[in-house]
Design an enzyme around this catalytic site. Structure first.
Site, PDB file in Angstrom:
ATOM      1  N   HIS A  73       8.130  -7.568  20.574  1.00  0.00           N
ATOM      2  CA  HIS A  73       8.491  -8.771  21.255  1.00  0.00           C
ATOM      3  C   HIS A  73       9.509  -8.050  22.560  1.00  0.00           C
ATOM      4  O   HIS A  73       9.437  -8.674  23.654  1.00  0.00           O
ATOM      5  CB  HIS A  73       9.319  -9.962  20.618  1.00  0.00           C
ATOM      6  CG  HIS A  73       8.201 -10.736  20.012  1.00  0.00           C
ATOM      7  ND1 HIS A  73       8.196 -12.109  20.052  1.00  0.00           N
ATOM      8  CD2 HIS A  73       7.310 -10.456  19.174  1.00  0.00           C
ATOM      9  CE1 HIS A  73       7.284 -12.424  19.063  1.00  0.00           C
ATOM     10  NE2 HIS A  73       6.679 -11.532  18.696  1.00  0.00           N
ATOM     11  N   ASP A 215      -1.512 -10.967   4.499  1.00  0.00           N
ATOM     12  CA  ASP A 215      -2.423 -10.311   3.484  1.00  0.00           C
ATOM     13  C   ASP A 215      -1.870 -10.320   2.069  1.00  0.00           C
ATOM     14  O   ASP A 215      -0.831 -10.913   1.917  1.00  0.00           O
ATOM     15  CB  ASP A 215      -2.715  -8.714   3.931  1.00  0.00           C
ATOM     16  CG  ASP A 215      -1.796  -7.900   3.743  1.00  0.00           C
ATOM     17  OD1 ASP A 215      -0.703  -8.189   3.236  1.00  0.00           O
ATOM     18  OD2 ASP A 215      -2.177  -6.718   3.819  1.00  0.00           O
TER      19      ASP A 215
END
Ligand code: HEM
Length: 354
Positions: A73, A215
């Site tokens: 970011h 995941d």
């Protein structure tokens, strides 16, 4: 030249190379560590401090995941047409302006956690963010040893808004945003390997007390993210209808709309990471170095990569989570069949929050 003349030349060249290698001196730091460049010695006390006090003694946990997200970011905050200083630490330096940007939702936690370390040590915020990301990733089994360059100047201005992609952006606009900052679609896929050690806090407000993994193995740097994003989505970990979220194949797992759309667009590249740990590592390492240098002048920085710890190795093959098989794969790559994987034994996998 005769054969013996040629072999003496080769021997002589070999000797020159050897003597060059021998003349590369390593500097010994005050604390006894050795490095290629003495300017890197300042990093060892910071390394020790963050491993103990930011990363809970060297874990691949929440603060590591958040620190990795922060490297992205901060660095992507650059556009040739709209400005921004890339990997310059502006997300910390101008946090009151940048953390309220919508795409930065939740990033304030790690920004506030990192600020005291920047204040305590003599290091720029831009260097600290990338250093903490590289050190943090080294705690994750299976990760590559990321590179780190030292010497970014302080940020002079905040990044413009709308440089960080959102999970509900169209795939065209996501790839265009990355291209604007200098990244190819293949590099985007490599960077998204980061979502193998990741969870969401802010996408579904009904599960906001838990962090929902992307995941089934969020503490190790493996290719399960690339396996599981190709499996047919069947349910939401919380409620339906959240912006930027689509159905995932496993209970307790979060799938971002952006990941689900970048996959078919880059299908064979995406699939090529499945069970290919060496490609996963080398492509992520190269893309992360590039990310860490966005809008920075590399020639003015010092290569301190040898300060980054060597990550633990991982000896686990990619697999289908229990209950799922190749029949659940939504194959998008036409050129190459999906790799043969075994299915984990036991009851259908549910992914616990982290
Ligand atoms: C298509 C581009 C991307 C989009 C739309 C995206 C979006 C997101 C979203 C929505 C979250 C969940 C945040 C939360 O709810 O707390 C997240 C988490 C994360 N992202 Fe991305 N991301 C992108 C690319 C990247 C890249 C390039 C990196 C790093 C190189 C990265 C690293 C991470 C990490 C490590 C997390 C987990 C943070 C945690 O567990 O606290 N992402 N991302």
């Amino acid at each position: 030249m005769t054969f013996s003349g040629l072999s003496s030349l080769i021997l002589a060249l070999g000797a020159v190379q050897l003597s060059n290698a021998a003349s590369i001196k390593r500097a010994t730091c005050a604390d006894g560590n050795t490095v290629t460049n003495a300017a890197c010695c300042v990093l060892f006390p910071i390394l020790e401090d963050i491993q103990t006090n930011l990363f809970d003694g060297g874990e691949c946990g929440e603060e590591v995941h958040e620190s990795l997200r922060l490297t992205f970011h901060d660095a992507i905050g650059f556009s040739p047409s709209r400005g921004g200083g890339g990997a310059d630490g502006s997300l910390i330096t101008f946090s009151e302006i940048e953390t309220p940007f919508h795409a930065n939702l939740g990033i304030d936690e790690i920004v506030e956690a990192q600020k005291p370390f920047v204040a305590k040590h003599n290091i720029s915020a831009g260097d600290f963010i990338q250093f903490a990301g590289a050190v943090g990733v080294s705690n994750c089994p299976g990760a590559p040893r990321l590179q780190f360059f030292l010497g970014r100047p302080d940020a002079v201005a905040p990044a413009p808004d709308l440089t960080v992609p959102e999970p509900f952006d169209s795939v065209d606009s996501i790839l265009a945003r990355f291209a604007d900052a200098g990244f190819s679609p293949a590099e985007v896929v490599a960077l998204l390997a980061s979502h193998t050690i990741a969870a969401a806090d802010n996408v579904d407000p009904t599960v906001f007390t838990d962090r929902t993994p992307f995941d089934s193995t969020p503490s190790v740097f493996d290719s399960q993210f690339f396996v599981e994003t190709q499996l047919r989505g069947t349910s939401f970990p919380g409620t339906a209808g959240n912006q930027g979220e689509v159905e995932s194949p496993l209970r307790g797992e979060m799938r971002l709309q952006s990941d689900s759309e970048v996959y078919p667009r880059t299908a064979c590249e995406w699939q090529s990471f499945v069970n290919n740990q060496s490609k996963l590592q080398s492509a992520f390492k190269a893309a992360m170095l590039k990310l860490s240098l966005v809008a920075q002048d590399k020639s003015k920085l010092v290569d301190c990569s040898d300060v980054i710890p060597v990550p633990p190795t991982l000896n686990a093959a990619a697999h289908f989570p229990a209950g799922l098989t190749k029949n659940d794969v939504e194959q998008a790559c036409a050129a190459t069949p999906f790799p043969a994987l075994t299915t984990d034994p036991g009851p259908v996998t549910a992914v616990p929050p982290v």
